[in-house]
Design an enzyme around this catalytic site. Structure first.
Site, PDB file in Angstrom:
ATOM      1  N   ASP A  89      57.929  67.695  30.250  1.00 31.06           N
ATOM      2  CA  ASP A  89      58.737  67.336  31.425  1.00 31.06           C
ATOM      3  C   ASP A  89      58.624  68.478  32.442  1.00 31.06           C
ATOM      4  O   ASP A  89      59.183  69.558  32.221  1.00 31.06           O
ATOM      5  CB  ASP A  89      60.206  67.151  31.034  1.00 31.06           C
ATOM      6  CG  ASP A  89      60.459  65.945  30.141  1.00 31.06           C
ATOM      7  OD1 ASP A  89      59.479  65.401  29.588  1.00 31.06           O
ATOM      8  OD2 ASP A  89      61.635  65.568  29.977  1.00 31.06           O
ATOM      9  N   LYS A 151      61.490  61.368  36.282  1.00 31.37           N
ATOM     10  CA  LYS A 151      62.759  61.748  35.658  1.00 31.37           C
ATOM     11  C   LYS A 151      63.721  62.214  36.735  1.00 31.37           C
ATOM     12  O   LYS A 151      63.332  62.918  37.663  1.00 31.37           O
ATOM     13  CB  LYS A 151      62.488  62.846  34.630  1.00 31.37           C
ATOM     14  CG  LYS A 151      63.708  63.430  33.956  1.00 31.37           C
ATOM     15  CD  LYS A 151      63.286  64.481  32.932  1.00 31.37           C
ATOM     16  CE  LYS A 151      64.471  65.268  32.392  1.00 31.37           C
ATOM     17  NZ  LYS A 151      64.054  66.312  31.424  1.00 31.37           N
ATOM     18  N   LYS A 180      62.974  58.150  33.322  1.00 34.05           N
ATOM     19  CA  LYS A 180      63.889  58.869  32.430  1.00 34.05           C
ATOM     20  C   LYS A 180      65.094  59.329  33.224  1.00 34.05           C
ATOM     21  O   LYS A 180      64.960  59.969  34.272  1.00 34.05           O
ATOM     22  CB  LYS A 180      63.189  60.071  31.787  1.00 34.05           C
ATOM     23  CG  LYS A 180      64.108  60.917  30.910  1.00 34.05           C
ATOM     24  CD  LYS A 180      63.360  62.055  30.226  1.00 34.05           C
ATOM     25  CE  LYS A 180      64.315  62.981  29.484  1.00 34.05           C
ATOM     26  NZ  LYS A 180      63.606  64.082  28.778  1.00 34.05           N
TER      27      LYS A 180
END
Length: 220
Positions: A89, A151, A180
């Site tokens: 990430d 995300k 996400k």
């Protein structure tokens, strides 16, 4: 719906101890979470603790500000993958995005995409610092650069995930890219709302409380 498989069981605090990471991995195994999400120095330990469990090792890159050089982000990502991370990430360069430096932002993501190879890449756009138009642009640049997920948040800035942002992000990318939600997801009801809005993964340190239908006071 198996709610546990939506959850990246997360500990990113600076003072997280070795034992805390071991306990996180045990909880992830016991509850069948999608992954543990940890800082990169703990990746090798988590990989060992989760061997054979089916739980992925996720780490963060350029975290939490996103302002490191692309070369530094790429090196951090490459090292994490070598240590056993299967998901990365990364945080975008928020200042560059807000400066209209879209080519720079795309190339920054591409550098990490190249470094992680065929592993899962999630791009954190830090929605609380962006206008709606900037959120759309960030999502589109992430998809162009080869991201697997966009995300919402690091959980370390001034705001976390919102249902409205998840909907906006879901509408800003193709079906190839997943969303996400992370930051401030501490209850079963909030988790379901994020999933209904289009999230297929949830970053939270409250995973156990969530799957038990409770509310947590955790900070992430």
């Amino acid at each position: 719906m198996e709610l546990s498989k939506y959850i990246d069981h997360t500990v990113l605090a600076a003072d997280a101890t070795r034992q805390k990471i071991i306990d996180l991995c045990r909880e992830a195994r016991e509850n069948n979470f999608a992954s543990v999400c940890i800082n990169s120095s703990w990746v090798a330990l988590a990989k060992k603790e989760l061997e054979g469990s089916g739980v992925n090792v996720c780490t963060v890159v350029g975290f939490p500000l996103g302002a490191a050089s692309s070369a530094a982000k790429a090196f951090e990502a490459e090292t994490a993958v070598k240590d056993g991370a299967s998901e990365v990430d990364m945080v975008i360069n928020v200042g560059a995005l807000k400066s209209g430096m879209y080519d720079f932002v795309e190339e920054d993501i591409k550098a990490v995409r190249k470094a992680v190879g065929n592993k899962v890449l999630k791009v954190i756009i830090e929605t609380c610092l962006l206008t709606d138009e900037e959120k759309k642009i960030a999502c589109q640049l992430s998809e162009k650069a080869g991201a697997d997920f966009v995300k919402t948040s690091t959980g370390f800035s001034k705001g976390g995930a919102t249902v409205e942002d998840v909907r906006l992000m879901r509408a800003s990318v193709s079906e190839r890219v997943q969303v996400k939600a992370s930051g401030g997801i501490r209850s079963y009801e909030t988790a379901l709302a994020m999933i209904e809005a289009g999230a297929t993964r949830l970053g939270t340190s409250s995973g156990i409380a969530i799957i038990n239908g409770e509310k947590s006071n955790a900070s992430y």
